[in-house]
Design an enzyme around this catalytic site. Sequence first.
Site, mmCIF file in Angstrom:
data_model
loop_
_atom_site.group_PDB
_atom_site.id
_atom_site.type_symbol
_atom_site.label_atom_id
_atom_site.label_comp_id
_atom_site.label_asym_id
_atom_site.label_seq_id
_atom_site.Cartn_x
_atom_site.Cartn_y
_atom_site.Cartn_z
ATOM 1 N N ARG A 202 0.898 -1.079 0.230
ATOM 2 C CA ARG A 202 -0.061 0.042 -0.047
ATOM 3 C C ARG A 202 0.959 1.100 -0.091
ATOM 4 O O ARG A 202 1.896 1.217 0.624
ATOM 5 C CB ARG A 202 -0.939 -0.025 1.128
ATOM 6 C CG ARG A 202 -2.090 -0.917 1.191
ATOM 7 C CD ARG A 202 -3.116 -0.541 0.140
ATOM 8 N NE ARG A 202 -4.446 -1.192 0.455
ATOM 9 C CZ ARG A 202 -4.363 -2.455 -0.530
ATOM 10 N NH1 ARG A 202 -3.722 -2.689 -1.342
ATOM 11 N NH2 ARG A 202 -5.630 -3.309 -0.383
ATOM 12 N N GLU B 188 -4.514 7.806 -4.617
ATOM 13 C CA GLU B 188 -4.778 7.165 -5.859
ATOM 14 C C GLU B 188 -6.425 7.596 -6.242
ATOM 15 O O GLU B 188 -7.425 7.605 -5.436
ATOM 16 C CB GLU B 188 -4.928 5.525 -5.478
ATOM 17 C CG GLU B 188 -3.568 5.072 -5.269
ATOM 18 C CD GLU B 188 -3.506 3.464 -5.148
ATOM 19 O OE1 GLU B 188 -4.393 2.771 -5.375
ATOM 20 O OE2 GLU B 188 -2.567 2.967 -4.496
ATOM 21 N N HIS C 240 -2.249 0.434 -9.552
ATOM 22 C CA HIS C 240 -2.722 -0.323 -8.626
ATOM 23 C C HIS C 240 -3.351 -1.525 -9.235
ATOM 24 O O HIS C 240 -4.622 -1.736 -9.471
ATOM 25 C CB HIS C 240 -3.897 0.193 -7.779
ATOM 26 C CG HIS C 240 -3.789 -0.372 -6.330
ATOM 27 N ND1 HIS C 240 -3.993 0.098 -5.248
ATOM 28 C CD2 HIS C 240 -3.969 -1.774 -6.238
ATOM 29 C CE1 HIS C 240 -4.358 -0.666 -4.325
ATOM 30 N NE2 HIS C 240 -4.158 -1.742 -4.779
HETATM 31 C C1 GLV Z 1 -5.331 -5.052 -3.744
HETATM 32 O O1 GLV Z 1 -4.760 -4.285 -3.883
HETATM 33 C C2 GLV Z 1 -5.706 -5.903 -2.768
HETATM 34 O O2 GLV Z 1 -5.352 -5.865 -1.426
HETATM 35 O O3 GLV Z 1 -6.272 -7.141 -2.974
#
Ligand code: GLV
Length: 314
Positions: A227, A256, A275
């Site tokens: 993250r 984001e 992402h």
């Molecule tokens: C994506 O970022 C997830 O946490 O699955």
Amino acid sequence: MKILILANLEDRHIAQIEAVAPDVELMVTTDRNMAISLAPEAEVMVGWNLPREAIARAPNLRWIHSTAAGVDQLLFPEVLERDILVTTSSGIHAIPLCEHVFAMLLALSRRLHHAICQQIHHRWDRRGCVGGELGGGTLGILGLGHIGVELAKRAAAFEMRVIGTKRTPSPVPYVERVLPPEGLDEVLAESDAVVIALPLTPQTRGLIGERELRLMKPTAFLINVGRGPIVQEAALLRALQEGWIAGAGLDVFEQEPLPPDSPFYDLENVILTPHVAGTSPRYMDRAIPLFCENLARYVRGEMLLNVVDKERGY
Ligand code: GLV
């Protein structure tokens, strides 16, 4: 029982869910406002970034199943304070995520990002394109959970030595040294590439700042598929601009979508993706069977898989 699903499902996914629990009523939408208006009836909610308002407006809500692995964006006070069970889709991301990490690592190491820029400009210049080698180097994995374990296996195939951190250290195949979180400095200092595969929790927020980046080798790459807020972005920007590290592969950011005026877009030693590291066309074909298994357990009143420890945050 009414289940609200905020996701883009194919008919085959709906059929799979109905086969498990024929008596449930499914409310499937991709529209967030629609999800909010349907929320008051839901006992179960399924989705990735469910709107906080939907949860606040659902007095009958007993269980939230996240179609993502990380639930930092879901643990609102409404969820923490109420007796709502939260489960995740942890375990379904290994293939796309590991392939994404190695795509970034190989591209950075073999300087494919430079080659692509040159190709766009019809330039043939070997100097900027001579790459290094991953083989023989050390891969540091921050977070030897499900993803970290799978990364280590693939790193071994590239003849890399692997070290890493794990909240409760125990031996991990292909990992030479498994250290507790306090071993972070050692992993950063020894690695030629560092991958962040951690969840975002109060303990990991801001974990990598100036001090940590300066511990890394100036020739090392940093990959973040965890993250964004695990890394202090202002420090990372300086690290990349001033050469404290050689480059970065970034799939996640503090904000984001990453704003169009973000300086990260212009860094020639960065490969960034929006992402998508854990995603592929097969995503829902893995996510729905896991949800179905949990739904069958829920209907039978059994323990669910991947239950989140709300205190811990994952
Ligand atoms: C994506 O970022 C997830 O946490 O699955």
